[in-house]
Design a protein around this motif. Structure first.
Motif, PDB file in Angstrom:
ATOM      1  N   SER B  17      39.699  38.179  33.077  1.00  0.00           N
ATOM      2  CA  SER B  17      40.785  38.407  32.131  1.00  0.00           C
ATOM      3  C   SER B  17      42.083  38.853  32.789  1.00  0.00           C
ATOM      4  O   SER B  17      42.788  39.693  32.249  1.00  0.00           O
ATOM      5  CB  SER B  17      40.339  39.423  31.080  1.00  0.00           C
ATOM      6  N   LEU B  51      47.945  41.880  27.571  1.00  0.00           N
ATOM      7  CA  LEU B  51      47.796  43.307  27.314  1.00  0.00           C
ATOM      8  C   LEU B  51      48.806  44.131  28.100  1.00  0.00           C
ATOM      9  O   LEU B  51      49.449  45.010  27.570  1.00  0.00           O
ATOM     10  CB  LEU B  51      46.379  43.766  27.672  1.00  0.00           C
ATOM     11  N   ASP B  52      48.918  43.864  29.385  1.00  0.00           N
ATOM     12  CA  ASP B  52      49.808  44.652  30.222  1.00  0.00           C
ATOM     13  C   ASP B  52      50.063  43.890  31.511  1.00  0.00           C
ATOM     14  O   ASP B  52      49.346  42.931  31.819  1.00  0.00           O
ATOM     15  CB  ASP B  52      49.179  46.015  30.534  1.00  0.00           C
ATOM     16  N   VAL B  53      51.093  44.305  32.237  1.00  0.00           N
ATOM     17  CA  VAL B  53      51.340  43.726  33.549  1.00  0.00           C
ATOM     18  C   VAL B  53      51.409  44.863  34.563  1.00  0.00           C
ATOM     19  O   VAL B  53      51.809  45.969  34.231  1.00  0.00           O
ATOM     20  CB  VAL B  53      52.649  42.911  33.594  1.00  0.00           C
ATOM     21  N   VAL B  54      50.957  44.597  35.777  1.00  0.00           N
ATOM     22  CA  VAL B  54      51.017  45.588  36.842  1.00  0.00           C
ATOM     23  C   VAL B  54      51.857  44.992  37.971  1.00  0.00           C
ATOM     24  O   VAL B  54      51.524  43.936  38.506  1.00  0.00           O
ATOM     25  CB  VAL B  54      49.610  45.947  37.370  1.00  0.00           C
ATOM     26  N   LEU B  61      50.430  41.319  38.330  1.00  0.00           N
ATOM     27  CA  LEU B  61      49.118  41.120  37.748  1.00  0.00           C
ATOM     28  C   LEU B  61      49.280  41.081  36.236  1.00  0.00           C
ATOM     29  O   LEU B  61      49.850  41.999  35.651  1.00  0.00           O
ATOM     30  CB  LEU B  61      48.172  42.261  38.145  1.00  0.00           C
ATOM     31  N   GLU B  63      47.353  41.056  32.761  1.00  0.00           N
ATOM     32  CA  GLU B  63      46.046  41.311  32.156  1.00  0.00           C
ATOM     33  C   GLU B  63      46.061  40.824  30.714  1.00  0.00           C
ATOM     34  O   GLU B  63      47.006  41.111  29.983  1.00  0.00           O
ATOM     35  CB  GLU B  63      45.738  42.806  32.190  1.00  0.00           C
ATOM     36  N   PHE B  64      45.013  40.105  30.331  1.00  0.00           N
ATOM     37  CA  PHE B  64      44.988  39.583  28.964  1.00  0.00           C
ATOM     38  C   PHE B  64      43.632  39.820  28.320  1.00  0.00           C
ATOM     39  O   PHE B  64      42.651  40.129  28.991  1.00  0.00           O
ATOM     40  CB  PHE B  64      45.362  38.100  28.944  1.00  0.00           C
ATOM     41  N   ASP B  65      43.606  39.720  26.999  1.00  0.00           N
ATOM     42  CA  ASP B  65      42.359  39.831  26.251  1.00  0.00           C
ATOM     43  C   ASP B  65      41.762  38.422  26.162  1.00  0.00           C
ATOM     44  O   ASP B  65      42.341  37.553  25.519  1.00  0.00           O
ATOM     45  CB  ASP B  65      42.650  40.387  24.852  1.00  0.00           C
TER      46      ASP B  65
END
Lengths: 331, 244
Positions: B17, B51-54, B61, B63-65
């Motif tokens: 994910s 969801l968020d990025v890093v 990066l 990030e997803f659901d």
């Protein structure tokens, strides 16, 4: 709604407020954090009619206990544990009524699972940081419990005798924490391609969680291989569950409080469906890794999510039939 | 700078994910600038299920659901948004703020000042001068919201410490390479500690624990210990908005 006081009569080794973590804060340098075992935390809340991400109590070790000054509805989930209400055994992974003035205790079995989650129907009064009650020790946000915790509760009791047969038979997807090694599914990532043989080595070797583990990562004893080349990996973000091989001979599984890698190879990332079990792995626990493809990994996660939704619906119906609406959410 | 554009980014799947986005280019400066431009554009047009990025130094990066979206959708959105990515796109989601941060530079607050001076071939006072004359831009918020900034103007990039310090006080001004960062909470660091501000950088009792964000402009203003004490410095606030 009324305000209920919970007198915290004992805490465990580490007892804090907790929730499912922060949203959208990673890019501002704050890890999502939140319950190490997200499945159990969400389940505890569902079982008392709370939204999944409501504030609850996370406990590690010892025997936390509290006495409410009005009847409250409580659910305890997480690793195997012994729950008692007024000295009588009660079920974990089930809604339990704790009458006013009665003590509920949760005794963890640390050999089998590291953390327990205690949800109470209603809204616990806890501080928040960037919208979440999850602790962030790095920022001095510890979230340890005071001797008295306040709860806004709409629960009025079910009018059900403690000695009558259980009120509920809910389809509860209990997290299995078996004896013996735990199997963790892992999806391969680029580091595995740069280290020949590491995939096979990890698949056949046992790894043991060491005492140097914490909320940033589980540090595992077991065989590893290092890349041949000295190519520098520029530090980058990594998903929760990333398997990282540092310069030393150990394997690290990064947790919800990880930061950027210091430039170590990431050989794989634990499947989302395996993360709750990793959140329960304490020192001494043996882990075995099983490589899975991405589709299988997502499918297992979808199955778990479906089980949670089925339970949400069943709980809503059961509570509704008893005349208690809780804070139930619609899905 | 050139008007060079990228038609391709690298999208590396990460677990079930997340994907890591990088901009392949031989020049590290361009890799870094382009990925920041991409991040701003991606966040402004955030695809559903993300969801968020890093932020990494040269990567993002995402990030997803995996139940709300799927890997091919995320990858497609990334490539679409990266198309014709200009190198120096200014996509400001917010107005940049300007900070003048008072800093005490002495042996006690800046234990690495002397060794940095030796390394770059200046006198300690000249290092302080170089820092004071540099205009920094906040490039990202590091661990615990620490403002990481770019723009240190010294004769050569500053090395990190061989042995990290284990307990650096909050407010410490630290440098490495051509970057500077302010320590928000007590903790370890491998950066070189050159001074300290009396201001509180991150205040967790506030709903919004910091007053700065990426793109903001920072100057460090040397003050004496007495001047710092007289400031009665509290939570760090900007002096103004940066006019465009």
């Amino acid at each position: 709604m009324r305000t209920v006081g919970l007198d915290i009569t004992r805490t465990g080794w580490v007892t804090t407020f907790q929730d499912l973590g922060r949203r959208d804060t990673e890019r501002r340098g704050v890890p999502t954090g939140g319950a190490a075992d997200q499945h159990s935390a969400a389940m505890a809340n569902i079982l008392v009619g709370n939204p999944r991400d409501a504030t609850l109590i996370e406990n590690l070790g010892g025997e936390p206990a509290f006495v409410p000054d009005a009847d409250v509805l409580v659910a305890v989930t997480g690793g195997p544990c012994r729950v008692t209400v007024g000295g009588a055994p009660a079920d974990s992974w089930s809604p339990v009524v704790v009458p006013a003035g009665t003590e509920i205790r949760v005794r963890a079995d640390m050999d089998l699972g590291a953390r327990n989650y205690i949800a109470v129907s209603g809204v616990l009064a806890a501080k928040t940081l960037l919208g979440s009650a999850a602790p962030d020790p790095r920022m001095g946000f510890t979230q340890t419990l005071e001797t008295r915790v306040l709860l806004e509760s709409g629960f009025r009791g079910f009018g059900h005798s403690h000695f009558a047969p259980p009120l509920f038979r809910l389809p509860v997807p209990v997290l299995r924490c078996p004896q013996g090694p735990w199997v963790i599914d892992v999806v391969e990532s680029y580091g595995a391609r740069s280290i020949p043989g590491v995939r096979e080595l990890i698949a056949r070797s046992p790894y043991t969680v060491t005492t140097r583990s914490n909320h940033v990562g589980l540090r595992l004893d077991g065989p590893v291989l290092h890349p041949d080349t000295e190519t520098e990996i520029v530090s980058h973000g990594v998903p929760i569950g990333a398997l990282q091989i540092p310069h030393a001979d150990e394997l690290i599984v990064l947790g919800r409080y990880r930061s950027l890698t210091a430039g170590y190879p990431i050989v794989g990332v634990a499947s989302r469906a395996s993360l709750p079990l990793l959140g329960q792995a304490g020192p001494g626990r043996e882990l075995r890794f099983r490589w899975v493809d991405r589709e299988t990994s997502v499918r297992r996660y979808a199955e778990r999510e479906r089980a949670l939704r089925v339970l949400e619906r069943a709980t809503a119906e059961a509570f509704g039939a008893l005349g208690f609406a809780g804070h139930l959410i619609s899905h | 700078m050139t008007a060079e554009q990228f038609t391709a980014v690298t999208v590396e799947p990460f677990g079930d994910s997340a994907v890591m986005v990088t901009v392949p280019h031989p020049d590290p400066v361009i890799r870094r600038t382009a990925v920041v431009a991409f991040r701003e554009r991606f966040l402004a047009q955030r695809p559903p299920g993300v969801l968020d990025v890093v932020s990494g130094l040269e990567s993002l990066l995402v990030e997803f659901d995996p139940l709300e979206t799927a890997l091919p959708h995320v990858e497609y959105a990334v490539r679409l948004l990266a198309e014709r990515l200009p190198l120096h796109e200014r996509l400001q989601a917010r107005t940049a703020l300007r900070f003048d941060i008072p800093v005490v530079f002495d042996e006690e607050t800046g234990p690495d000042l002397l060794s940095v001076a030796e390394e770059v071939g200046l006198a300690p006072a000249e290092v302080v001068e170089a820092i004071a004359e540099s205009t920094f831009t906040i490039s990202l918020l590091g661990a615990a919201m620490a403002p990481m900034m770019d723009g240190l103007s010294v004769p050569r990039p500053v090395r990190r410490r061989a042995e990290p310090r284990t307990d650096v006080a909050p407010g410490a001004i630290m440098i490495a390479g051509t970057n500077a960062i302010i320590q928000p909470f007590p903790g370890p660091t491998g950066w070189r500690v050159v001074g300290r501000t009396p201001h509180t950088i991150v205040d967790i009792s506030r709903a919004e624990p910091v007053s700065f964000g990426t793109g903001d402009i920072v100057r460090f203003v040397p003050v004496t210990r007495d001047e710092a004490a007289a400031l009665d410095a509290g939570f760090l606030l900007p002096v103004s908005e940066v006019s465009a």
